[in-house]
Design an enzyme around this catalytic site. Structure first.
Site, PDB file in Angstrom:
ATOM      1  CE  LYS A   1      59.632  50.457  28.261  1.00 30.80           C
ATOM      2  NZ  LYS A   1      59.908  51.278  27.335  1.00 30.80           N
TER       3      LYS A   1
ATOM      4  CB  SER B   1      67.563  40.344  25.861  1.00 31.54           C
ATOM      5  OG  SER B   1      66.467  40.839  26.522  1.00 31.54           O
TER       6      SER B   1
ATOM      7  N   GLY C   1      64.767  46.186  20.595  1.00 36.51           N
ATOM      8  CA  GLY C   1      64.380  47.454  20.062  1.00 36.51           C
ATOM      9  C   GLY C   1      63.038  47.689  19.441  1.00 36.51           C
TER      10      GLY C   1
ATOM     11  CG  LEU D   1      58.519  44.975  24.768  1.00 38.11           C
ATOM     12  CD1 LEU D   1      57.889  43.782  24.943  1.00 38.11           C
ATOM     13  CD2 LEU D   1      57.064  45.906  25.341  1.00 38.11           C
ATOM     14  N   GLY D   2      61.778  48.096  26.385  1.00 36.11           N
ATOM     15  CA  GLY D   2      63.112  48.422  27.252  1.00 36.11           C
ATOM     16  C   GLY D   2      64.233  47.618  27.337  1.00 36.11           C
TER      17      GLY D   2
ATOM     18  CG  ASP E   1      62.649  52.778  29.220  1.00 35.50           C
ATOM     19  OD1 ASP E   1      61.459  53.270  29.498  1.00 35.50           O
ATOM     20  OD2 ASP E   1      62.782  52.896  27.949  1.00 35.50           O
TER      21      ASP E   1
HETATM   22  N1  LIG Z   1      70.247  41.513  24.590  1.00 38.40           N
HETATM   23  C1  LIG Z   1      70.869  42.729  24.099  1.00 38.40           C
HETATM   24  N2  LIG Z   1      72.342  42.485  23.760  1.00 38.40           N
HETATM   25  C2  LIG Z   1      73.215  43.406  23.328  1.00 38.40           C
HETATM   26  N3  LIG Z   1      72.389  44.716  23.140  1.00 38.40           N
HETATM   27  C3  LIG Z   1      71.323  44.766  23.629  1.00 38.40           C
HETATM   28  C4  LIG Z   1      70.564  43.827  23.833  1.00 38.40           C
HETATM   29  N4  LIG Z   1      69.099  44.233  23.949  1.00 38.40           N
HETATM   30  C5  LIG Z   1      69.300  45.762  23.749  1.00 38.40           C
HETATM   31  N5  LIG Z   1      70.506  45.980  23.271  1.00 38.40           N
HETATM   32  C6  LIG Z   1      70.990  47.451  23.029  1.00 38.40           C
HETATM   33  O1  LIG Z   1      69.685  48.285  22.918  1.00 38.40           O
HETATM   34  C7  LIG Z   1      69.287  48.688  21.705  1.00 38.40           C
HETATM   35  C8  LIG Z   1      68.041  48.868  21.393  1.00 38.40           C
HETATM   36  O2  LIG Z   1      67.483  49.934  22.271  1.00 38.40           O
HETATM   37  P1  LIG Z   1      66.390  50.887  22.002  1.00 38.40           P
HETATM   38  O3  LIG Z   1      66.310  51.751  23.149  1.00 38.40           O
HETATM   39  O4  LIG Z   1      66.423  51.518  20.757  1.00 38.40           O
HETATM   40  O5  LIG Z   1      65.224  49.949  22.113  1.00 38.40           O
HETATM   41  P2  LIG Z   1      64.249  49.344  23.049  1.00 38.40           P
HETATM   42  O6  LIG Z   1      65.007  49.490  24.584  1.00 38.40           O
HETATM   43  O7  LIG Z   1      64.100  47.959  22.952  1.00 38.40           O
HETATM   44  O8  LIG Z   1      62.820  50.183  23.061  1.00 38.40           O
HETATM   45  P3  LIG Z   1      62.454  51.313  24.230  1.00 38.40           P
HETATM   46  O9  LIG Z   1      63.829  52.089  24.277  1.00 38.40           O
HETATM   47  O10 LIG Z   1      61.245  51.929  23.155  1.00 38.40           O
HETATM   48  O11 LIG Z   1      61.825  50.856  25.290  1.00 38.40           O
HETATM   49  C9  LIG Z   1      70.094  47.837  20.873  1.00 38.40           C
HETATM   50  O12 LIG Z   1      70.300  48.183  19.539  1.00 38.40           O
HETATM   51  C10 LIG Z   1      71.255  47.366  21.431  1.00 38.40           C
HETATM   52  O13 LIG Z   1      72.124  48.186  21.215  1.00 38.40           O
HETATM   53  C1  LIG Z   2      60.409  57.190  24.434  1.00 38.72           C
HETATM   54  C2  LIG Z   2      60.661  57.356  25.807  1.00 38.72           C
HETATM   55  O1  LIG Z   2      59.753  57.950  26.535  1.00 38.72           O
HETATM   56  C3  LIG Z   2      60.518  55.672  26.353  1.00 38.72           C
HETATM   57  C4  LIG Z   2      61.073  54.719  25.808  1.00 38.72           C
HETATM   58  O2  LIG Z   2      60.932  53.347  26.317  1.00 38.72           O
HETATM   59  C5  LIG Z   2      62.223  57.552  26.114  1.00 38.72           C
HETATM   60  C6  LIG Z   2      62.442  58.017  27.437  1.00 38.72           C
HETATM   61  O3  LIG Z   2      61.656  58.238  28.227  1.00 38.72           O
HETATM   62  O4  LIG Z   2      63.839  57.617  27.760  1.00 38.72           O
HETATM   63 MG   LIG Z   3      65.451  51.634  24.901  1.00 40.93          MG
END
Ligand SMILES: Nc1ncnc2c1ncn2[C@@H]1O[C@H](COP(=O)(O)OP(=O)(O)OP(=O)(O)O)[C@@H](O)[C@H]1O
Ligand SMILES: C[C@@](O)(CCO)CC(=O)[O-]
Ligand SMILES: [Mg+2]
Length: 433
Positions: A13, A138, A143, A146-147, A208
Protein backbone atom coordinates in the site's frame (compact mmCIF):
# COMPACT_ATOMS: atom_id res chain seq x y z
CA UNK A 1 3.10 -32.01 -6.90
CA UNK A 2 -0.21 -32.05 -5.11
CA UNK A 3 -3.71 -30.86 -5.74
CA UNK A 4 -3.85 -29.43 -2.24
CA UNK A 5 -1.14 -26.87 -3.10
CA UNK A 6 -2.33 -23.30 -3.47
CA UNK A 7 -1.17 -19.68 -3.56
CA UNK A 8 -2.45 -16.62 -1.79
CA UNK A 9 -1.39 -13.08 -2.59
CA UNK A 10 -1.93 -9.63 -1.06
CA UNK A 11 -0.86 -6.13 -2.15
CA UNK A 12 1.32 -3.51 -0.55
CA UNK A 13 0.00 0.00 0.00
CA UNK A 14 0.83 3.66 -0.26
CA UNK A 15 -0.32 5.99 2.50
CA UNK A 16 -1.16 9.32 0.88
CA UNK A 17 -2.12 11.14 4.10
CA UNK A 18 -2.06 10.30 7.80
CA UNK A 19 0.73 7.82 8.63
CA UNK A 20 1.57 7.84 12.35
CA UNK A 21 -1.50 9.95 13.20
CA UNK A 22 -3.46 6.81 12.16
CA UNK A 23 -2.03 5.07 15.23
CA UNK A 24 -3.64 7.78 17.41
CA UNK A 25 -7.14 7.36 15.98
CA UNK A 26 -6.91 10.02 13.27
CA UNK A 27 -8.24 9.33 9.75
CA UNK A 28 -5.72 8.35 7.07
CA UNK A 29 -5.97 7.75 3.32
CA UNK A 30 -4.23 4.84 1.61
CA UNK A 31 -4.45 2.80 -1.58
CA UNK A 32 -3.33 -0.66 -2.69
CA UNK A 33 -0.27 -0.98 -4.92
CA UNK A 34 0.29 -3.35 -7.82
CA UNK A 35 3.35 -4.75 -6.00
CA UNK A 36 2.37 -7.82 -3.95
CA UNK A 37 3.46 -10.66 -1.69
CA UNK A 38 2.85 -14.24 -2.93
CA UNK A 39 2.66 -17.22 -0.56
CA UNK A 40 2.86 -20.81 -1.84
CA UNK A 41 1.46 -23.55 0.39
CA UNK A 42 2.41 -27.15 -0.41
CA UNK A 43 2.00 -30.38 1.60
CA UNK A 44 5.13 -31.42 3.52
CA UNK A 45 6.74 -34.76 2.70
CA UNK A 46 6.37 -35.71 6.36
CA UNK A 47 2.85 -35.06 7.74
CA UNK A 48 4.29 -33.81 11.03
CA UNK A 49 6.65 -31.26 9.52
CA UNK A 50 5.79 -27.61 9.37
CA UNK A 51 8.22 -25.70 7.19
CA UNK A 52 8.79 -22.01 6.51
CA UNK A 53 10.90 -20.83 3.57
CA UNK A 54 11.07 -17.03 3.56
CA UNK A 55 14.04 -16.46 1.20
CA UNK A 56 13.52 -12.66 1.09
CA UNK A 57 14.69 -12.52 4.71
CA UNK A 58 17.02 -15.55 4.56
CA UNK A 59 14.77 -17.70 6.75
CA UNK A 60 14.39 -21.46 6.34
CA UNK A 61 13.06 -23.21 9.40
CA UNK A 62 11.00 -26.25 10.26
CA UNK A 63 9.28 -27.72 13.29
CA UNK A 64 7.76 -31.04 14.21
CA UNK A 65 4.23 -29.84 14.84
CA UNK A 66 3.92 -32.28 17.75
CA UNK A 67 6.54 -30.17 19.59
CA UNK A 68 4.10 -27.26 19.80
CA UNK A 69 2.46 -27.13 23.25
CA UNK A 70 -1.01 -27.37 21.67
CA UNK A 71 -3.01 -28.00 24.84
CA UNK A 72 -1.61 -25.08 26.82
CA UNK A 73 -2.00 -22.76 23.84
CA UNK A 74 -5.49 -23.88 22.87
CA UNK A 75 -6.68 -23.39 26.46
CA UNK A 76 -6.08 -19.64 25.96
CA UNK A 77 -7.70 -19.32 22.52
CA UNK A 78 -10.97 -17.38 22.66
CA UNK A 79 -13.66 -19.22 20.68
CA UNK A 80 -17.14 -17.94 19.83
CA UNK A 81 -19.35 -20.44 17.98
CA UNK A 82 -16.22 -22.51 17.40
CA UNK A 83 -14.47 -19.60 15.64
CA UNK A 84 -11.28 -18.14 17.13
CA UNK A 85 -11.66 -14.51 18.18
CA UNK A 86 -9.07 -11.78 17.96
CA UNK A 87 -8.04 -9.91 21.09
CA UNK A 88 -7.00 -6.30 21.72
CA UNK A 89 -3.43 -7.38 22.49
CA UNK A 90 -1.44 -10.53 21.71
CA UNK A 91 -2.35 -13.12 24.37
CA UNK A 92 0.78 -13.15 26.59
CA UNK A 93 0.30 -16.80 27.65
CA UNK A 94 0.29 -17.92 24.00
CA UNK A 95 3.42 -15.89 23.20
CA UNK A 96 5.03 -17.36 26.32
CA UNK A 97 4.10 -20.94 25.37
CA UNK A 98 5.48 -20.44 21.87
CA UNK A 99 8.81 -19.48 23.47
CA UNK A 100 9.83 -23.15 23.71
CA UNK A 101 9.58 -23.67 19.93
CA UNK A 102 11.08 -20.26 19.08
CA UNK A 103 14.09 -20.45 21.36
CA UNK A 104 16.61 -21.56 18.72
CA UNK A 105 15.97 -18.54 16.49
CA UNK A 106 18.78 -16.10 17.01
CA UNK A 107 17.85 -13.07 14.93
CA UNK A 108 14.98 -10.69 15.76
CA UNK A 109 13.97 -10.68 12.09
CA UNK A 110 13.54 -14.47 12.01
CA UNK A 111 12.04 -14.63 15.50
CA UNK A 112 9.35 -12.07 14.57
CA UNK A 113 8.43 -13.79 11.31
CA UNK A 114 8.19 -17.21 13.05
CA UNK A 115 6.21 -15.72 15.95
CA UNK A 116 3.75 -14.20 13.48
CA UNK A 117 3.35 -17.53 11.70
CA UNK A 118 2.97 -19.67 14.84
CA UNK A 119 0.71 -17.19 16.63
CA UNK A 120 -1.74 -17.34 13.72
CA UNK A 121 -1.20 -21.06 13.03
CA UNK A 122 -1.97 -22.22 16.56
CA UNK A 123 -5.21 -20.25 16.66
CA UNK A 124 -6.51 -20.65 13.12
CA UNK A 125 -5.48 -24.30 12.62
CA UNK A 126 -5.38 -27.32 14.90
CA UNK A 127 -2.87 -30.09 15.48
CA UNK A 128 -4.71 -32.60 13.28
CA UNK A 129 -4.12 -30.65 10.07
CA UNK A 130 -1.26 -32.30 8.14
CA UNK A 131 2.01 -30.37 8.03
CA UNK A 132 2.50 -27.95 5.16
CA UNK A 133 5.37 -25.89 3.72
CA UNK A 134 4.98 -22.13 3.39
CA UNK A 135 7.14 -20.14 1.01
CA UNK A 136 6.63 -16.38 0.67
CA UNK A 137 8.12 -14.04 -1.94
CA UNK A 138 7.44 -10.35 -2.22
CA UNK A 139 7.72 -8.00 -5.17
CA UNK A 140 7.61 -5.17 -2.63
CA UNK A 141 10.77 -3.72 -1.10
CA UNK A 142 10.85 -5.02 2.47
CA UNK A 143 10.83 -2.54 5.35
CA UNK A 144 10.49 0.44 2.99
CA UNK A 145 7.12 1.91 3.95
CA UNK A 146 5.00 0.05 1.40
CA UNK A 147 3.32 -2.35 3.81
CA UNK A 148 5.46 -5.47 3.29
CA UNK A 149 4.72 -6.64 6.84
CA UNK A 150 0.96 -6.26 6.36
CA UNK A 151 0.90 -8.07 3.01
CA UNK A 152 2.88 -10.90 4.64
CA UNK A 153 0.48 -10.99 7.61
CA UNK A 154 -2.53 -11.03 5.27
CA UNK A 155 -1.06 -13.90 3.20
CA UNK A 156 -0.31 -15.92 6.35
CA UNK A 157 -3.69 -15.23 7.97
CA UNK A 158 -5.53 -16.10 4.74
CA UNK A 159 -3.71 -19.36 4.08
CA UNK A 160 -4.09 -20.50 7.69
CA UNK A 161 -7.77 -19.51 7.80
CA UNK A 162 -8.29 -21.61 4.63
CA UNK A 163 -6.37 -24.60 6.03
CA UNK A 164 -8.19 -24.33 9.37
CA UNK A 165 -11.57 -24.16 7.57
CA UNK A 166 -12.30 -20.76 9.05
CA UNK A 167 -13.08 -19.14 5.70
CA UNK A 168 -14.28 -20.41 2.35
CA UNK A 169 -12.05 -20.20 -0.67
CA UNK A 170 -13.17 -17.43 -3.02
CA UNK A 171 -15.21 -18.43 -6.02
CA UNK A 172 -15.42 -16.92 -9.48
CA UNK A 173 -17.88 -14.10 -9.92
CA UNK A 174 -17.58 -12.94 -6.33
CA UNK A 175 -15.27 -10.06 -7.08
CA UNK A 176 -17.92 -7.47 -6.36
CA UNK A 177 -18.05 -8.63 -2.72
CA UNK A 178 -21.75 -9.04 -3.29
CA UNK A 179 -22.64 -11.59 -0.65
CA UNK A 180 -22.50 -11.19 3.10
CA UNK A 181 -20.50 -14.41 3.50
CA UNK A 182 -17.59 -13.18 1.42
CA UNK A 183 -17.38 -9.88 3.21
CA UNK A 184 -17.51 -11.69 6.57
CA UNK A 185 -14.61 -13.86 5.43
CA UNK A 186 -12.66 -10.77 4.35
CA UNK A 187 -13.33 -9.09 7.71
CA UNK A 188 -12.12 -12.27 9.45
CA UNK A 189 -8.89 -12.19 7.39
CA UNK A 190 -8.47 -8.45 8.00
CA UNK A 191 -8.86 -8.86 11.76
CA UNK A 192 -6.46 -11.82 12.03
CA UNK A 193 -3.86 -10.14 9.86
CA UNK A 194 -3.97 -7.26 12.35
CA UNK A 195 -2.88 -9.79 15.01
CA UNK A 196 -0.04 -10.73 12.63
CA UNK A 197 0.92 -7.05 12.29
CA UNK A 198 0.98 -6.84 16.09
CA UNK A 199 3.69 -9.54 16.04
CA UNK A 200 5.74 -7.42 13.60
CA UNK A 201 5.29 -4.13 15.40
CA UNK A 202 3.55 -3.64 18.70
CA UNK A 203 0.94 -1.01 17.94
CA UNK A 204 -0.33 -1.03 14.35
CA UNK A 205 -3.34 1.11 13.48
CA UNK A 206 -4.68 -1.56 11.12
CA UNK A 207 -4.63 0.61 7.99
CA UNK A 208 -1.95 -1.42 6.19
CA UNK A 209 -3.63 -4.80 6.67
CA UNK A 210 -7.06 -3.31 5.83
CA UNK A 211 -5.74 -2.14 2.44
CA UNK A 212 -3.82 -5.39 1.85
CA UNK A 213 -7.00 -7.37 2.57
CA UNK A 214 -9.65 -5.31 0.80
CA UNK A 215 -7.55 -3.58 -1.90
CA UNK A 216 -8.75 -0.37 -3.57
CA UNK A 217 -8.44 2.92 -1.75
CA UNK A 218 -9.75 3.78 1.69
CA UNK A 219 -10.09 6.38 4.35
CA UNK A 220 -9.37 4.51 7.57
CA UNK A 221 -9.86 5.47 11.19
CA UNK A 222 -9.01 3.45 14.26
CA UNK A 223 -11.44 4.12 17.11
CA UNK A 224 -10.05 5.55 20.34
CA UNK A 225 -11.96 2.84 22.23
CA UNK A 226 -10.01 -0.28 21.18
CA UNK A 227 -13.10 -2.44 21.71
CA UNK A 228 -14.80 -0.65 18.81
CA UNK A 229 -14.03 -1.72 15.25
CA UNK A 230 -12.12 0.67 12.99
CA UNK A 231 -14.01 2.58 10.33
CA UNK A 232 -13.02 1.82 6.76
CA UNK A 233 -14.62 4.00 4.09
CA UNK A 234 -14.04 2.71 0.57
CA UNK A 235 -13.16 5.49 -1.88
CA UNK A 236 -14.69 4.12 -5.06
CA UNK A 237 -14.00 7.16 -7.23
CA UNK A 238 -10.39 7.48 -6.18
CA UNK A 239 -9.10 10.15 -8.56
CA UNK A 240 -6.37 9.32 -11.06
CA UNK A 241 -3.22 10.88 -9.57
CA UNK A 242 0.16 10.77 -11.23
CA UNK A 243 2.47 9.49 -8.56
CA UNK A 244 6.20 8.82 -8.42
CA UNK A 245 7.48 6.43 -5.79
CA UNK A 246 11.11 6.82 -4.72
CA UNK A 247 12.80 4.19 -2.59
CA UNK A 248 15.81 5.62 -0.76
CA UNK A 249 16.77 2.01 0.16
CA UNK A 250 17.68 3.22 3.64
CA UNK A 251 16.57 0.42 5.98
CA UNK A 252 14.39 1.20 8.97
CA UNK A 253 11.92 -0.48 11.27
CA UNK A 254 8.28 0.54 11.60
CA UNK A 255 8.24 -0.69 15.21
CA UNK A 256 11.10 1.69 16.15
CA UNK A 257 9.61 4.68 14.32
CA UNK A 258 6.18 4.18 15.89
CA UNK A 259 8.00 3.91 19.26
CA UNK A 260 9.81 7.21 18.54
CA UNK A 261 6.53 9.04 17.93
CA UNK A 262 5.12 7.55 21.11
CA UNK A 263 8.08 9.05 23.02
CA UNK A 264 7.53 12.51 21.46
CA UNK A 265 3.87 12.13 22.35
CA UNK A 266 4.53 11.43 26.01
CA UNK A 267 7.30 14.05 26.38
CA UNK A 268 5.51 16.88 24.57
CA UNK A 269 1.84 15.90 24.81
CA UNK A 270 0.34 19.31 23.96
CA UNK A 271 2.63 19.99 21.00
CA UNK A 272 2.27 16.48 19.69
CA UNK A 273 -1.50 16.49 20.02
CA UNK A 274 -1.63 19.73 17.99
CA UNK A 275 0.44 18.10 15.26
CA UNK A 276 -1.80 15.03 15.27
CA UNK A 277 -4.90 17.24 15.14
CA UNK A 278 -3.41 19.10 12.16
CA UNK A 279 -2.87 15.74 10.44
CA UNK A 280 -6.50 14.87 11.09
CA UNK A 281 -7.65 18.10 9.38
CA UNK A 282 -5.34 17.35 6.45
CA UNK A 283 -6.80 13.89 5.90
CA UNK A 284 -10.42 15.05 6.15
CA UNK A 285 -9.71 17.99 3.88
CA UNK A 286 -8.00 15.72 1.34
CA UNK A 287 -10.83 13.19 1.53
CA UNK A 288 -13.43 15.85 0.73
CA UNK A 289 -11.40 16.93 -2.28
CA UNK A 290 -10.71 13.41 -3.51
CA UNK A 291 -14.35 12.29 -3.50
CA UNK A 292 -15.59 15.29 -5.49
CA UNK A 293 -17.23 14.19 -8.73
CA UNK A 294 -15.04 16.68 -10.54
CA UNK A 295 -11.35 16.37 -9.75
CA UNK A 296 -9.54 18.99 -11.78
CA UNK A 297 -6.48 21.26 -11.78
CA UNK A 298 -7.51 23.21 -8.64
CA UNK A 299 -8.18 20.02 -6.68
CA UNK A 300 -4.82 18.54 -7.70
CA UNK A 301 -3.08 21.77 -6.64
CA UNK A 302 -4.75 21.72 -3.21
CA UNK A 303 -3.84 18.05 -2.77
CA UNK A 304 -0.20 18.85 -3.51
CA UNK A 305 -0.24 21.63 -0.92
CA UNK A 306 -1.65 19.22 1.63
CA UNK A 307 1.07 16.68 0.77
CA UNK A 308 3.76 19.31 1.48
CA UNK A 309 2.16 20.23 4.81
CA UNK A 310 1.81 16.56 5.79
CA UNK A 311 5.51 15.98 5.17
CA UNK A 312 6.41 18.99 7.33
CA UNK A 313 4.30 17.63 10.18
CA UNK A 314 5.95 14.21 9.90
CA UNK A 315 9.36 15.93 10.06
CA UNK A 316 8.16 17.61 13.26
CA UNK A 317 7.35 14.20 14.73
CA UNK A 318 10.93 13.12 13.99
CA UNK A 319 10.25 10.41 11.41
CA UNK A 320 12.03 11.83 8.37
CA UNK A 321 15.60 10.99 7.38
CA UNK A 322 18.35 12.84 5.47
CA UNK A 323 17.74 10.51 2.50
CA UNK A 324 14.04 11.45 2.44
CA UNK A 325 14.96 15.14 2.67
CA UNK A 326 17.25 14.59 -0.34
CA UNK A 327 14.30 13.20 -2.30
CA UNK A 328 12.33 16.30 -1.32
CA UNK A 329 15.14 18.69 -2.28
CA UNK A 330 15.62 17.06 -5.70
CA UNK A 331 11.88 17.00 -6.33
CA UNK A 332 11.52 20.66 -5.30
CA UNK A 333 14.61 21.73 -7.28
CA UNK A 334 13.24 20.18 -10.47
CA UNK A 335 9.71 21.32 -9.59
CA UNK A 336 8.42 17.79 -10.08
CA UNK A 337 5.52 18.20 -7.65
CA UNK A 338 4.75 17.70 -3.97
CA UNK A 339 6.78 15.15 -2.02
CA UNK A 340 6.23 13.47 1.32
CA UNK A 341 7.55 10.39 3.05
CA UNK A 342 5.14 7.45 3.02
CA UNK A 343 4.66 4.69 5.56
CA UNK A 344 6.62 4.85 8.76
CA UNK A 345 9.49 6.99 7.35
CA UNK A 346 13.03 6.98 8.76
CA UNK A 347 14.25 5.95 5.28
CA UNK A 348 12.26 3.75 2.91
CA UNK A 349 10.00 5.46 0.40
CA UNK A 350 8.70 8.91 -0.52
CA UNK A 351 5.85 9.76 -2.88
CA UNK A 352 5.72 12.69 -5.29
CA UNK A 353 2.36 13.92 -6.58
CA UNK A 354 3.50 15.12 -9.98
CA UNK A 355 2.76 18.72 -10.96
CA UNK A 356 0.33 19.18 -13.87
CA UNK A 357 2.71 21.31 -15.89
CA UNK A 358 5.89 19.27 -15.58
CA UNK A 359 7.13 17.71 -18.83
CA UNK A 360 8.25 14.09 -19.25
CA UNK A 361 11.72 15.42 -20.05
CA UNK A 362 11.96 17.17 -16.69
CA UNK A 363 10.61 14.10 -14.87
CA UNK A 364 13.35 12.03 -16.50
CA UNK A 365 16.00 14.54 -15.43
CA UNK A 366 14.67 14.43 -11.85
CA UNK A 367 14.67 10.63 -11.89
CA UNK A 368 18.29 10.66 -13.12
CA UNK A 369 19.15 12.82 -10.06
CA UNK A 370 17.42 10.34 -7.77
CA UNK A 371 19.36 7.51 -9.39
CA UNK A 372 22.65 9.38 -8.86
CA UNK A 373 21.85 9.27 -5.12
CA UNK A 374 21.32 5.50 -5.38
CA UNK A 375 17.53 5.76 -5.11
CA UNK A 376 15.02 3.79 -7.22
CA UNK A 377 12.13 5.77 -8.72
CA UNK A 378 9.14 4.48 -10.59
CA UNK A 379 5.67 5.60 -11.59
CA UNK A 380 2.97 3.49 -10.05
CA UNK A 381 -0.73 2.82 -10.29
CA UNK A 382 -2.94 2.74 -7.21
CA UNK A 383 -6.12 0.98 -6.14
CA UNK A 384 -5.30 -2.63 -7.09
CA UNK A 385 -7.05 -5.79 -5.92
CA UNK A 386 -6.93 -7.06 -2.36
CA UNK A 387 -6.20 -10.59 -1.15
CA UNK A 388 -6.67 -13.40 -3.66
CA UNK A 389 -6.11 -17.15 -3.96
CA UNK A 390 -4.94 -19.39 -6.78
CA UNK A 391 -5.98 -23.05 -6.60
CA UNK A 392 -4.07 -25.90 -8.26
CA UNK A 393 -7.08 -26.72 -10.43
CA UNK A 394 -7.36 -23.11 -11.61
CA UNK A 395 -4.02 -23.23 -13.43
CA UNK A 396 -3.79 -24.81 -16.91
CA UNK A 397 -2.61 -28.41 -16.55
CA UNK A 398 0.58 -27.91 -18.54
CA UNK A 399 1.70 -25.10 -16.17
CA UNK A 400 0.82 -26.68 -12.82
CA UNK A 401 4.05 -28.53 -12.18
CA UNK A 402 6.16 -25.44 -12.71
CA UNK A 403 3.89 -22.90 -11.01
CA UNK A 404 3.35 -24.96 -7.84
CA UNK A 405 6.97 -26.14 -7.47
CA UNK A 406 8.46 -24.64 -4.27
CA UNK A 407 11.95 -25.04 -5.79
CA UNK A 408 11.00 -23.02 -8.90
CA UNK A 409 9.14 -20.40 -6.82
CA UNK A 410 12.02 -19.94 -4.36
CA UNK A 411 14.50 -19.63 -7.22
CA UNK A 412 12.84 -16.71 -9.09
CA UNK A 413 15.63 -14.18 -9.14
CA UNK A 414 13.69 -10.91 -9.03
CA UNK A 415 10.39 -9.06 -9.01
CA UNK A 416 9.97 -9.37 -12.79
CA UNK A 417 10.35 -13.16 -12.78
CA UNK A 418 7.79 -13.48 -9.97
CA UNK A 419 5.35 -11.17 -11.76
CA UNK A 420 5.84 -12.89 -15.12
CA UNK A 421 5.02 -16.24 -13.59
CA UNK A 422 2.27 -15.28 -11.17
CA UNK A 423 0.75 -11.84 -11.55
CA UNK A 424 -3.01 -11.58 -11.99
CA UNK A 425 -2.36 -10.04 -15.42
CA UNK A 426 -0.40 -13.08 -16.56
CA UNK A 427 -2.34 -15.88 -14.87
CA UNK A 428 -6.11 -15.72 -15.10
CA UNK A 429 -6.98 -18.32 -12.44
CA UNK A 430 -6.71 -15.97 -9.45
CA UNK A 431 -9.92 -15.57 -7.47
CA UNK A 432 -10.76 -12.72 -5.15
CA UNK A 433 -13.20 -12.67 -2.26
N1 LIG B 1 8.70 -11.26 1.98
C1 LIG B 1 8.83 -11.31 3.30
N2 LIG B 1 9.27 -12.45 3.89
C2 LIG B 1 9.37 -12.51 5.22
N3 LIG B 1 9.12 -11.51 6.07
C3 LIG B 1 8.70 -10.36 5.55
C4 LIG B 1 8.53 -10.19 4.15
N4 LIG B 1 8.10 -8.94 3.92
C5 LIG B 1 8.02 -8.34 5.13
N5 LIG B 1 8.38 -9.17 6.11
C6 LIG B 1 8.45 -8.84 7.56
O1 LIG B 1 8.06 -7.48 7.73
C7 LIG B 1 9.13 -6.71 8.32
C8 LIG B 1 9.15 -5.31 7.75
O2 LIG B 1 8.03 -4.67 8.27
P1 LIG B 1 7.95 -3.13 8.58
O3 LIG B 1 6.59 -2.89 9.12
O4 LIG B 1 9.11 -2.69 9.40
O5 LIG B 1 8.12 -2.44 7.14
P2 LIG B 1 7.05 -2.31 5.97
O6 LIG B 1 5.82 -3.05 6.33
O7 LIG B 1 7.72 -2.69 4.70
O8 LIG B 1 6.78 -0.73 5.95
P3 LIG B 1 5.54 0.10 6.60
O9 LIG B 1 5.12 -0.63 7.83
O10 LIG B 1 6.11 1.45 6.91
O11 LIG B 1 4.52 0.15 5.53
C9 LIG B 1 10.38 -7.49 7.95
O12 LIG B 1 11.40 -7.21 8.87
C10 LIG B 1 9.89 -8.93 8.05
O13 LIG B 1 9.83 -9.34 9.40
C1 LIG C 1 3.41 4.41 10.72
C2 LIG C 1 2.06 3.77 10.44
O1 LIG C 1 1.05 4.78 10.60
C3 LIG C 1 1.94 3.32 8.99
C4 LIG C 1 2.94 2.28 8.56
O2 LIG C 1 2.67 1.93 7.21
C5 LIG C 1 1.84 2.66 11.42
C6 LIG C 1 0.41 2.15 11.43
O3 LIG C 1 -0.51 2.89 11.09
O4 LIG C 1 0.23 0.98 11.82
MG1 LIG D 1 4.78 -2.64 8.15
Amino acid sequence: MSESSFFVSAPGKVIIFGEHSAVYGKPAIAAALSLRAYLLITPSKDVNTLKLDFPDIGLSHSWNKNDIPWEEIRSHVKLVDGRPQITEELIPEIVDNLGSVLSNLNSTLHYTACLCFLYLYTQLCNKDIPGMSFCIRSTLPIGAGLGSSASTAVCLATSLAILGDQVERPSYGMNEKSTKKESTDLDFIDSWSLMGEKCFHGNPSGIDNAVATHGGAVMFQRMSNPAQPSVRTTMRNFPPIKLLLTNTKVPRSTAELVGGVSRVNSEYPKTSSSILDAMEHLSTNAYQIMVRPFFGKEERKTLRELVNINHGLLVALGVSHPSLEKVKIISDTWKLGATKLTGAGGGGCAITLVDDDVTEEVIEKGIAEFEKEGFDTFETSLGGKGVGALAYSDVPEELRERIFSPEVFCAYSDRLEIENALSTDNLTGWRFW
